[in-house]
Motif scaffolding. Sequence first.
Motif, PDB file in Angstrom:
ATOM      1  N   UNK A  19      -5.877  34.841  44.286  1.00  0.00           N
ATOM      2  CA  UNK A  19      -6.575  34.394  43.079  1.00  0.00           C
ATOM      3  C   UNK A  19      -7.276  33.059  43.324  1.00  0.00           C
ATOM      4  N   UNK A  20      -8.389  32.796  42.640  1.00  0.00           N
ATOM      5  CA  UNK A  20      -9.054  31.493  42.772  1.00  0.00           C
ATOM      6  C   UNK A  20      -8.152  30.372  42.257  1.00  0.00           C
ATOM      7  N   UNK A  21      -8.390  29.147  42.746  1.00  0.00           N
ATOM      8  CA  UNK A  21      -7.669  27.996  42.231  1.00  0.00           C
ATOM      9  C   UNK A  21      -7.893  27.895  40.730  1.00  0.00           C
ATOM     10  N   UNK A  22      -6.847  27.572  39.993  1.00  0.00           N
ATOM     11  CA  UNK A  22      -6.986  27.418  38.550  1.00  0.00           C
ATOM     12  C   UNK A  22      -5.707  27.801  37.840  1.00  0.00           C
ATOM     13  N   UNK A  23      -5.763  27.770  36.525  1.00  0.00           N
ATOM     14  CA  UNK A  23      -4.568  28.006  35.726  1.00  0.00           C
ATOM     15  C   UNK A  23      -4.062  29.432  35.847  1.00  0.00           C
ATOM     16  N   UNK A  24      -4.964  30.411  36.019  1.00  0.00           N
ATOM     17  CA  UNK A  24      -4.507  31.800  36.145  1.00  0.00           C
ATOM     18  C   UNK A  24      -3.621  31.972  37.379  1.00  0.00           C
ATOM     19  N   UNK A  25      -4.023  31.341  38.480  1.00  0.00           N
ATOM     20  CA  UNK A  25      -3.218  31.418  39.702  1.00  0.00           C
ATOM     21  C   UNK A  25      -1.872  30.736  39.498  1.00  0.00           C
ATOM     22  N   UNK A  26      -1.870  29.564  38.880  1.00  0.00           N
ATOM     23  CA  UNK A  26      -0.618  28.845  38.639  1.00  0.00           C
ATOM     24  C   UNK A  26       0.316  29.656  37.741  1.00  0.00           C
ATOM     25  N   UNK A  59      -5.342  21.141  42.475  1.00  0.00           N
ATOM     26  CA  UNK A  59      -5.946  20.822  41.181  1.00  0.00           C
ATOM     27  C   UNK A  59      -5.924  19.319  40.886  1.00  0.00           C
ATOM     28  N   UNK A  60      -5.284  18.529  41.751  1.00  0.00           N
ATOM     29  CA  UNK A  60      -5.185  17.095  41.506  1.00  0.00           C
ATOM     30  C   UNK A  60      -4.181  16.742  40.430  1.00  0.00           C
ATOM     31  N   UNK A  61      -3.187  17.605  40.211  1.00  0.00           N
ATOM     32  CA  UNK A  61      -2.190  17.389  39.152  1.00  0.00           C
ATOM     33  C   UNK A  61      -0.807  17.265  39.779  1.00  0.00           C
ATOM     34  N   UNK A  62      -0.633  16.189  40.529  1.00  0.00           N
ATOM     35  CA  UNK A  62       0.604  15.996  41.289  1.00  0.00           C
ATOM     36  C   UNK A  62       1.825  15.954  40.380  1.00  0.00           C
TER      37      UNK A  62
END
Length: 525
Positions: A19-26, A59-62
């Motif tokens: 999946x592409x980087x983003x909330x769906x993948x997370x 995502x830069x959200x450590x």
Amino acid sequence: MTTFRDRGLADALADARDLPDGEARCAELERIAARADATGDPRTGLAARFALVEAYLHLGERWRTVEPVRRCLAIVDRQPGLLDGPDVAERLCRHQRQAVEALFGTPRVALDQARSLLDDLADRLGPDAGPVAELRCRLADHLGDEPTARREYDRWSAGDGSDPVAGCAGCAPARRAELLAGWGEPAAALAALEPALDGEPGCTDQPERALAVGLLPWLRTGEATRAARAHVRAYRRHRRERAAFPQLAAHLRFCALGGHLAHGLDVLAEQLPRLDHPADDLSAMEFAAAGALLCGLAAEAGLGGRRIHRPGHGPRPAAEVDVATLGGQLQALATTLAGSFDARNGTGHQSGRIASWLAERPLAAPAPLPDEDDVASDDDPAEPGPPGEEEVAPLSLRLLTTALDARGDAYTLEPDGTVVGRWGEAVVQFRRLGDQGEVLHARAVALRRLPAARRAEAYAFCNAWNHDRLLPAAYVHDPGDGTLLLAADVTTDLAYGVAPAQLVVLVTSAVSTGAAFAEAVAALP
């Protein structure tokens, strides 16, 4: 239609990585990890959380890494056999360090959580390990406990800087110098920077990050001309790089305290839109405080009526704001963020630190700012500068990174000299091959992987790509983990040398064609 929920967890995890980087993948990785816990599959749960940590870092959200790291630690404590190799244990410790570091960047990480993770890391690595001493030093400094920070600093400095868990060794001098400068020791800070300024850089952030850290110490020790040259050289790179946002506060403070107020307002106007999308709360707080200081001194100097465009963001409309008003807005933001840190920490240190920044006065008469073209690639004028744009020179790592810098690209430097960056859906690796390092090899790897069951389709895609396009040459690689990696290469023999302008063209071609290849892979059904 078959959904992830209908398949085995291993297949679902492979698909989630596609999946592409983003909330769906997370969200899908979180679901797989939870399902692995519920079905008693700790190995898949660990792998899913490793992937989740890396997705958050992308995502830069450590700050979001804290919970999956905590869960990983609980899993391996119950089943130590899952750490079935030194790389796995080292990877977990690196993520544990990153989770502790998240506390410094945002008040959204609880202090007790970070301390617990740090204590656990000390149990795993040993209480005297360099990474543990560094984190304890930085934590004490963040809380305003300077005596403890200094004790831990001594232990950190005496440790082995090559520990792979310790973070970037090439940036360690800058991290030490930032602490020393904050403790009011500019000369010691400059001494700590010497390995990053005088040696072969072991990190592609250097020497520009070290130059930015040295700006205020050079002003405080009477080297305004050195500071001016360093600002011009470092800002030439930091003005464009997304990852360099945390360095911008140093540039603004230099302009404010070095007497370059009009130039500083130009920098502030150029960088102000980035404040709405900061790397973290700490960098936003410091940027806002430095900007408020600059605006306040500019208003005192009669520049308060100048108007700066501030783009709209959320409910805030776009507006042309005068310098005095903008300074007030930035000060309010900085003090609010400092208060959030202090409320979490139970101290007043961050508010006091920001107040001290806002109260600073100019340190020196302004030294002339050199033109960018006059600033050599290092600060020793006796050393020859880089070749001219049309001057042919042997291919070198320095020429390659300079070409990427000229494009404003972010990248990292591997220990073997490989330069790695991400463009869109592609990770592109640049290497120098050949007996003399005269061959430029660019390899683009698509982020999306295909399941091994789609092997025939993957070969057909690469064959069609190679038939229709000259560059890059595409192929399929099976890493043996149930997925297929699709990659493409471009190789250029530069045995007779290359001009900087020509190298920029070659790099641009490799990046654009590699990104196009990866986008085509991502678009596959």
